[in-house]
Design a protein around this motif. Sequence first.
Motif, short mmCIF file in Angstrom:
data_model
loop_
_atom_site.label_atom_id
_atom_site.label_comp_id
_atom_site.label_asym_id
_atom_site.label_seq_id
_atom_site.Cartn_x
_atom_site.Cartn_y
_atom_site.Cartn_z
N SER A 15 -24.92 -16.01 -45.01
CA SER A 15 -26.22 -15.83 -44.34
C SER A 15 -26.13 -15.06 -43.03
O SER A 15 -27.12 -14.45 -42.63
N ASP A 20 -31.66 -14.25 -42.30
CA ASP A 20 -31.62 -15.66 -41.93
C ASP A 20 -30.51 -15.95 -40.92
O ASP A 20 -30.43 -17.06 -40.40
N CYS A 98 -33.01 -9.95 -47.38
CA CYS A 98 -34.11 -10.80 -46.94
C CYS A 98 -35.13 -10.91 -48.08
O CYS A 98 -36.28 -10.52 -47.93
N ARG A 148 -33.05 -16.77 -50.01
CA ARG A 148 -33.38 -17.41 -48.73
C ARG A 148 -33.48 -18.92 -48.90
O ARG A 148 -33.95 -19.42 -49.91
#
Length: 150
Positions: A15, A20, A98, A148
């Motif tokens: 990540s 994020d 994303c 996500r």
Amino acid sequence: MKLATVFEPGKEIPSQYTCDGTNTVTPVTVSDIPPSTKSLVLIMDDPDIPEFVKQKFGIAVYDHWVLFNILPTMKMIDGKNGIHGKNSSGKNAYTGPCPPDKRHRYVYTVFALDCLLELKEGATKDEVIAAMKGHVIAQAELMGTYERKK
């Protein structure tokens, strides 16, 4: 030619390299570069974008990173070498994964060329691909995924 990075092929992108996290460049290591290589090109894109993104941007694939004229002596591509092309966000930079809807695939492709490209910073992926025609001597691909956290 072979590629390696911070995740195993086909596995989750950490990540920190996404929206994020810190959205930092995913470093890519290139090995077995042909000796006649004059430059490298890296393209990272997302072929899994939803229909509304395709319509909004008028694209079929979302380009996250376009980097060209990377010297073949640079075994680690980290965004500090080469010339940045324009991504689908309109930036001459890396934009991390994303995905707005589900797990997406992110494809990192490196091309070895027999020349430097006569393009300026901000060239689009299509311009880079057109300039590469007839000059690709090798290519390698690596795919990672990201979804996500809700």
